[in-house]
Design an enzyme around this catalytic site. Structure first.
Site, PDB file in Angstrom:
ATOM      1  N   TYR A  98       7.728   0.119   4.600  1.00  0.00           N
ATOM      2  CA  TYR A  98       7.853  -0.219   3.192  1.00  0.00           C
ATOM      3  C   TYR A  98       8.580   0.927   2.495  1.00  0.00           C
ATOM      4  O   TYR A  98       8.281   2.107   2.745  1.00  0.00           O
ATOM      5  CB  TYR A  98       6.472  -0.287   2.529  1.00  0.00           C
ATOM      6  CG  TYR A  98       5.704  -1.576   2.620  1.00  0.00           C
ATOM      7  CD1 TYR A  98       6.302  -2.821   2.491  1.00  0.00           C
ATOM      8  CD2 TYR A  98       4.315  -1.533   2.751  1.00  0.00           C
ATOM      9  CE1 TYR A  98       5.538  -3.992   2.524  1.00  0.00           C
ATOM     10  CE2 TYR A  98       3.554  -2.700   2.775  1.00  0.00           C
ATOM     11  CZ  TYR A  98       4.176  -3.927   2.659  1.00  0.00           C
ATOM     12  OH  TYR A  98       3.424  -5.060   2.677  1.00  0.00           O
ATOM     13  N   ASN A 142       2.914  -4.368  -2.415  1.00  0.00           N
ATOM     14  CA  ASN A 142       1.439  -4.441  -2.316  1.00  0.00           C
ATOM     15  C   ASN A 142       0.890  -3.145  -1.724  1.00  0.00           C
ATOM     16  O   ASN A 142       0.811  -2.144  -2.404  1.00  0.00           O
ATOM     17  CB  ASN A 142       0.987  -5.672  -1.537  1.00  0.00           C
ATOM     18  CG  ASN A 142      -0.408  -6.095  -1.970  1.00  0.00           C
ATOM     19  OD1 ASN A 142      -0.592  -6.397  -3.148  1.00  0.00           O
ATOM     20  ND2 ASN A 142      -1.379  -6.127  -1.071  1.00  0.00           N
ATOM     21  N   ALA A 143       0.479  -3.167  -0.440  1.00  0.00           N
ATOM     22  CA  ALA A 143       0.196  -1.930   0.302  1.00  0.00           C
ATOM     23  C   ALA A 143      -0.893  -1.035  -0.282  1.00  0.00           C
ATOM     24  O   ALA A 143      -0.977   0.147   0.048  1.00  0.00           O
ATOM     25  CB  ALA A 143       1.481  -1.108   0.479  1.00  0.00           C
ATOM     26  N   GLU A 144      -1.728  -1.583  -1.191  1.00  0.00           N
ATOM     27  CA  GLU A 144      -2.814  -0.775  -1.768  1.00  0.00           C
ATOM     28  C   GLU A 144      -2.311   0.536  -2.362  1.00  0.00           C
ATOM     29  O   GLU A 144      -2.989   1.560  -2.328  1.00  0.00           O
ATOM     30  CB  GLU A 144      -3.914  -0.500  -0.732  1.00  0.00           C
ATOM     31  CG  GLU A 144      -4.675  -1.700  -0.295  1.00  0.00           C
ATOM     32  CD  GLU A 144      -3.945  -2.553   0.733  1.00  0.00           C
ATOM     33  OE1 GLU A 144      -3.739  -3.741   0.446  1.00  0.00           O
ATOM     34  OE2 GLU A 144      -3.581  -2.040   1.791  1.00  0.00           O
ATOM     35  N   ASN A 201       7.447  -9.424  -0.691  1.00  0.00           N
ATOM     36  CA  ASN A 201       6.247  -9.274   0.129  1.00  0.00           C
ATOM     37  C   ASN A 201       5.248 -10.357  -0.221  1.00  0.00           C
ATOM     38  O   ASN A 201       4.844 -10.464  -1.380  1.00  0.00           O
ATOM     39  CB  ASN A 201       5.613  -7.906  -0.151  1.00  0.00           C
ATOM     40  CG  ASN A 201       4.481  -7.599   0.807  1.00  0.00           C
ATOM     41  OD1 ASN A 201       4.736  -7.202   1.943  1.00  0.00           O
ATOM     42  ND2 ASN A 201       3.253  -7.793   0.380  1.00  0.00           N
ATOM     43  N   GLU A 202       4.903 -11.170   0.733  1.00  0.00           N
ATOM     44  CA  GLU A 202       3.888 -12.207   0.513  1.00  0.00           C
ATOM     45  C   GLU A 202       4.101 -12.911  -0.821  1.00  0.00           C
ATOM     46  O   GLU A 202       3.218 -12.917  -1.677  1.00  0.00           O
ATOM     47  CB  GLU A 202       2.502 -11.593   0.577  1.00  0.00           C
ATOM     48  CG  GLU A 202       2.226 -10.997   1.928  1.00  0.00           C
ATOM     49  CD  GLU A 202       0.782 -10.603   2.118  1.00  0.00           C
ATOM     50  OE1 GLU A 202       0.123 -10.256   1.135  1.00  0.00           O
ATOM     51  OE2 GLU A 202       0.320 -10.670   3.260  1.00  0.00           O
ATOM     52  N   GLU A 292       3.143  -9.263   9.668  1.00  0.00           N
ATOM     53  CA  GLU A 292       2.093  -8.241   9.503  1.00  0.00           C
ATOM     54  C   GLU A 292       0.907  -8.768  10.269  1.00  0.00           C
ATOM     55  O   GLU A 292       0.280  -9.738   9.848  1.00  0.00           O
ATOM     56  CB  GLU A 292       1.672  -8.095   8.033  1.00  0.00           C
ATOM     57  CG  GLU A 292       2.442  -7.112   7.223  1.00  0.00           C
ATOM     58  CD  GLU A 292       1.936  -7.036   5.775  1.00  0.00           C
ATOM     59  OE1 GLU A 292       0.719  -7.156   5.538  1.00  0.00           O
ATOM     60  OE2 GLU A 292       2.788  -6.889   4.884  1.00  0.00           O
ATOM     61  N   TYR A 359      -7.009   3.628   7.477  1.00  0.00           N
ATOM     62  CA  TYR A 359      -6.891   2.206   7.806  1.00  0.00           C
ATOM     63  C   TYR A 359      -7.630   1.816   9.094  1.00  0.00           C
ATOM     64  O   TYR A 359      -7.519   0.703   9.572  1.00  0.00           O
ATOM     65  CB  TYR A 359      -5.405   1.802   7.909  1.00  0.00           C
ATOM     66  CG  TYR A 359      -5.157   0.396   7.407  1.00  0.00           C
ATOM     67  CD1 TYR A 359      -5.092   0.122   6.041  1.00  0.00           C
ATOM     68  CD2 TYR A 359      -5.043  -0.667   8.294  1.00  0.00           C
ATOM     69  CE1 TYR A 359      -4.894  -1.167   5.576  1.00  0.00           C
ATOM     70  CE2 TYR A 359      -4.846  -1.965   7.833  1.00  0.00           C
ATOM     71  CZ  TYR A 359      -4.768  -2.200   6.472  1.00  0.00           C
ATOM     72  OH  TYR A 359      -4.576  -3.473   6.010  1.00  0.00           O
TER      73      TYR A 359
HETATM   74  C1  IPT Z   1      -1.189  -7.671   2.968  1.00  0.00           C
HETATM   75  C2  IPT Z   1      -0.030  -6.935   2.309  1.00  0.00           C
HETATM   76  O1  IPT Z   1       1.216  -7.495   2.582  1.00  0.00           O
HETATM   77  C3  IPT Z   1      -0.002  -5.475   2.643  1.00  0.00           C
HETATM   78  O2  IPT Z   1       0.866  -4.824   1.775  1.00  0.00           O
HETATM   79  C4  IPT Z   1      -1.370  -4.890   2.556  1.00  0.00           C
HETATM   80  O3  IPT Z   1      -1.787  -4.976   1.248  1.00  0.00           O
HETATM   81  C5  IPT Z   1      -2.301  -5.632   3.469  1.00  0.00           C
HETATM   82  O4  IPT Z   1      -2.312  -6.986   3.201  1.00  0.00           O
HETATM   83  C6  IPT Z   1      -3.726  -5.214   3.346  1.00  0.00           C
HETATM   84  O5  IPT Z   1      -3.870  -3.914   3.700  1.00  0.00           O
HETATM   85  S1  IPT Z   1      -1.940  -8.770   1.820  1.00  0.00           S
HETATM   86  C7  IPT Z   1      -2.887  -9.977   2.701  1.00  0.00           C
HETATM   87  C8  IPT Z   1      -3.747  -9.603   3.735  1.00  0.00           C
HETATM   88  C9  IPT Z   1      -3.678 -10.716   1.699  1.00  0.00           C
END
Ligand code: IPT
Length: 956
Positions: A98, A142-144, A201-202, A292, A359
């Site tokens: 990312y 996203n990616a927290e 992303n999503e 992912e 993680y």
């Molecule tokens: C998915 C996201 O694309 C990624 O950025 C990250 O947030 C990950 O999940 C969770 O760590 S979101 C999906 C599982 C709803």
């Protein structure tokens, strides 16, 4: 065979020299793109195409296997190489990355790609290590991470983010206009490593097809010519229409799968609560892409990442990854995360994570390998070795058997007929020990093969397979790898400790079989062209087979654990297998010596299967002798012991002069609209508000509302008197896809005013310190979510009718960063931060000598310096450990000026990663702590801890 001419070879050598020179880190940022351009004139260019089966590079099918990596979570560019080499060493051939818009852009139109933000260096490192790159520049990721990667200044841009709204469009096009040129220059098509480009992303929660189309048009205009992908969440059905056709469709649509959920609290209970995790095929024109695939978890419940690692442990990987491989037919995989890293500074998004983004992944936050790494290695090496037949398979008839507790599912390559058979429990949650006998017909004949599955497990068995120069008819052991080394094949097969195995190999006549001394009790029999080997997986068995019309074979039969001890690397003189080191980074033939770059955790034996008769490890020749297995054996040294000093010599100073009535805030910004710290350009960390009013003397209560994001606090002073603290407002969660109405009473605080504090007709000052834990993400693409304000959003005083006039102060300079190297997330607006108390050069000689201990409410700083003298050429990761203290307090920790996170007393994270590079391993370091206490509290001094000690490593 085509022959390369001498001139071509000479030219290639010359070009290699030039390219090595150009690989040196660029002297100046402004030269970077220019240098990249030159670099690629001397590199080979490649073509990337695809069909329904796989990606192809120059027409050759590729089985892409990537781990996700976030450079912004490892603020030490030298260590990027360490992580990427660890990916490469376990058989990944790609890294998914990312790119974080907000990390590079503190202010509209301002971008930084230097230092810890040097994406050119990152992409060059991936090239040098030999990994393809899946580039994921968002704009939303996203990616927290704070804002889900959107810059906080976007809150002030009108228009819905993640849509084709003009305001947002202008903003993100500028970001792509800055990042795309780096990605374009590093494409495989220009001799680099970027092989795929992930748009957005999503993007499931929104259906603005025009936006998806615009993103791609921009990428193409910026020179992106590799296939564009998208990671769809979390199943195809969430799209209203088919995203492989029509406006906004991408070339290769992928799917995100997190079958094991994020419930780390009960790590052993669930087994695919979010489904089977079989990546869906979204199109007949492109390959199946697991964009992912879950390889760890966020720790939203705060139970610690070890539990997340357990939730997504080896058994999960065996079952779900193999199940997916065979059931989906996917040939592109990206695992989230391969290495999580650290949410240093104000990088975290507040709702799901704190400082650590470990993680629970296979490589820990401190870059250590776990048993999950071993499992990735077993599976990835297999994918690498069998990539030929595996990249083109169709569903096939699975071998029959008569145990209904077990299930077989098969795929086969249409031209070679090679079969890949998944053996799993019919009920995926079953934990029973089951056996059966497969009735398996391959192109070599019909075989009966006893198989077993004990507990949560799955196996991929291979039949009808050209294993180098050998022919594998069937096997109940799994293949890890095989290689032609020194004129013979070396094949490594494995199975669970104590389980029986059978392998059948084909020959034109009876071969000579020699079972070398060792474990396994191997028995061989030959009939009708079939050599059948029966054995038990125990330790490591070795069988030498020669004659029978084939080149010789050394068959290694190991347990999971023994197999995982092997490392494979490729040299210009062919592949190498090594066991005995804790990591093999790379191997090279240099003048008859096989030169290994390897890490060791302890001195011990090393065994090498490779070209040449001489071995060097990390540039030091080691004596070796030949073994009965035809390998070379010797001893490798281990690391010298490492020590860290106790932290002493502390000095302290308390601050928060802002609380005092007399404090001069005339330079602060007048805040005439109290809704949004972001309106004033104060986007990260702490923000001060000072409100003046004329007292009536009848005031009784201060009532406030502040929004901090989850886990944040704010504190209130009146005329220098501390009134107390309150929890800040958080995102009101009305559920996905809904437009969350703003909470009318966010983060309420009510503080009674001590009688006599205010006097009629006299000026009074209310001081409020508000923490900002980071900005919400925008996962559902609803405007209100990421634009939720931060800061003081309401204040009133009961018993007073007068106006309060406000001034505000956050990080010094606001969007105009005063510390460009450490960037937008390093500092907030604490007095000490604005004054440089966190910086190495600050003179604390006038401060009081005192170790961290009792503190009063407010902000208290501690500083010390420590010298390190860690052994050279060793990798000794350190953490700062906080013992639990008494009271409500939190600590920002700065190492050499870098904000490496926040310890919150009572929360699970007590160890904070201190990455080498910004930590001087042989030199003097400064540690500064900003302790924000809500009440009288007592902390114990933190200490340095050694996480691991390896000889080897990379130079940070
Ligand atoms: C998915 C996201 O694309 C990624 O950025 C990250 O947030 C990950 O999940 C969770 O760590 S979101 C999906 C599982 C709803």
């Amino acid at each position: 065979m085509r022959r390369r001419s001498r001139t071509m070879l000479a030219l290639a050598a010359a070009l290699a020299l030039i390219s090595t020179a150009l690989h040196a880190p660029p002297a100046k940022a402004s030269n970077q793109l220019h240098q990249v351009h030159q670099l690629h004139q001397v590199h080979q260019v490649h073509q990337v195409t695809y069909d329904k089966y796989s990606l192809k590079i120059d027409g050759k099918r590729v089985l892409l296997r990537a781990g996700e990596f976030h450079y912004f979570r490892l603020p030490s560019p030298g260590l990027w190489r360490d992580v990427l080499e660890k990916y490469k060493a376990e058989g990944f051939n790609a890294v998914s990355i990312y790119f974080h818009w907000g990390y590079h852009s503190p202010k509209p139109g301002v971008y930084d790609f230097t230092g810890v933000r040097d994406v050119d260096r990152l992409l060059r490192t991936a090239e040098e290590v030999g990994l393809y790159v899946i580039a994921r520049p968002g704009p939303y990721i996203n990616a927290e991470t704070t804002g889900g990667g959107l810059p906080a200044w976007l809150k002030n841009v009108p228009g819905r983010a993640r849509s084709s709204d003009p305001g947002y469009t202008a903003a993100y096009q500028d970001w792509l206009g800055h990042i795309d040129p780096y990605l374009a220059e590093h494409q495989v098509t220009r001799g680099g490593s970027v092989v795929l480009y992930n748009a957005e992303n999503e993007y499931a929660a929104n259906t603005d097809r025009q936006y998806m189309a615009d993103l791609q048009a921009k990428a193409r205009a910026d020179g992106i010519d590799v296939p564009i992908t998208h990671n769809q969440c979390c199943d195809a059905a969430s799209w209203t229409t088919d995203w492989s056709t029509g406006l906004g469709a991408v070339d290769i649509a992928g799917v995100d799968d997190y079958p094991q959920s994020f419930e780390c609290r009960e790590p052993d209970t669930p087994w695919g609560p979010w489904g089977e995790g079989v990546t869906e095929r979204l199109s007949d024109k492109s390959p199946v892409f697991a964009a992912e695939y879950q390889a760890g978890s966020i720790d939203a419940q705060g139970v610690g990442f070890d539990k997340c690692r357990q939730l997504t442990g080896v058994k999960y990987m065996k079952y779900f990854y193999k199940n997916n491989l065979i059931q989906s037919g996917a040939t592109l995989f990206s695992y989230y995360m391969g290495f999580g890293g650290t949410n240093w500074g104000w990088l975290p998004q507040p709702n799901d994570v704190g400082t650590s983004y470990d993680y629970g992944s296979q490589i820990t936050e401190n870059r250590q390998l776990t048993d999950k790494y071993d499992e990735f290695k077993r599976q990835n090496y297999f994918l690498g070795a069998a990539a030929g037949p595996l990249t083109e398979t169709d569903p096939a008839t699975a071998p029959a058997h008569d145990n209904s507790a077990l299930q077989t599912v098969a795929r086969a390559n249409p031209s070679s007929g090679t079969q890949f058979v998944l053996l799993r429990h019919t009920d995926r949650a079953a934990t029973t020990d089951d056996s059966t006998t497969l009735d398996w017909t391959t192109r070599d004949g019909r075989y009966t093969l006893p198989v077993r599955l004990n507990g949560r497990d799955a196996k991929v068995l291979v039949g009808g397979y050209d294993m180098g120069g050998q022919r594998l008819a069937v096997s109940s052991s799994e293949i890890m790898t095989h290689a032609e080394i020194g004129g013979r094949d070396v094949a490594l097969l494995y199975g669970r400790d104590g389980e029986a195995g059978r392998t059948v190999l084909r020959y034109s006549g009876a071969p000579t079989v020699k079972v070398l001394p060792g474990d396994g009790g191997v028995r061989a029999s030959y009939a009708n062209g079939d050599l059948t080997l029966d054995y038990t997986h125990r330790g490591l068995a070795r069988v030498q087979i020669s004659g029978g019309g084939r080149r010789p074979l050394l068959l290694l039969l190991g347990t999971d654990e023994e197999a995982a001890k092997f490392w494979r690397a490729d040299t210009s003189a062919g592949p190498v297998l090594v066991r005995g080191t804790s990591l093999l980074r790379s191997a090279q033939m240099r003048g008859g010596t096989l030169d290994l770059r390897a890490d060791t955790a302890a001195a011990g034996d090393i065994e090498v299967f490779g070209p040449g008769r001489k071995v060097a490890v990390n540039d030091t020749a080691i004596p070796v002798h030949g073994t009965a297995s035809g390998s070379l054996a010797g001893r490798v040294p281990g690391p010298r012991p490492a020590t860290v000093p106790a932290l002493t010599g502390w000095r302290t100073h308390s601050e928060a002069p802002e609380a005092a009535t007399a404090f001069d805030d005339s330079s602060w910004t007048v805040a005439d609209h109290t809704t949004h710290a972001d309106d004033y350009g104060f986007h990260n960390g702490h923000v001060w508000y000072r409100g003046r009013f004329t007292a009536t003397g009848a005031e009784t209560t201060v009532k406030t509302n502040a929004i901090t994001g989850k886990n944040g606090i704010y504190q209130v002073w009146l005329n220098g008197r501390y009134l107390g603290s309150a929890a800040g407002g958080v995102q009101a969660d009305a559920g996905e896809g809904t437009t969350t109405p703003p909470n009318p009473d966010p983060g309420p605080g009510s503080f009674s005013i001590p009688s006599g504090l205010l006097k009629k007709g006299e000026p009074a000052v209310l001081s409020v310190l508000v923490e900002n834990m980071g900005h919400n993400d925008d996962w559902t693409a609803e405007e209100i979510r990421h634009k939720q304000p931060r800061g003081l959003v309401g204040a009133s005083i009961t018993g007073s009718a007068g106006q309060i006039s406000w001034r505000i102060q956050g990080a010094k300079g606001g969007e105009d960063l005063t510390d460009k190297a450490r960037g937008p997330f390093n500092n907030g607006g604490l007095y000490g931060e604005r004054t440089g108390w966190h910086l190495p050069g600050f003179g604390d000689g006038g401060w009081k000598a005192s170790a961290p201990g009792s503190v009063t409410p407010g902000v208290n700083w501690y500083r010390t310096a420590f010298g390190l003298n860690l052994p050279k050429k060793q990798d000794v990761p350190l953490t700062l450990h906080f013992a639990k203290g008494d009271g409500k307090y939190r600590v920002l920790l700065f190492v050499n000026g870098w904000n490496l996170g926040q310890y919150i007393n009572g929360e699970v994270q007590q160890d904070f990663a201190l990455p080498a590079g910004l930590l001087k391993e042989r030199g003097r370091n400064t540690l500064a702590l900003a302790v924000v206490a809500e009440n009288d509290a007592k902390l114990s001094p933190p200490s340095l801890r050694i996480v691991a000690n390896h000889l080897g490593g990379v130079s940070p």
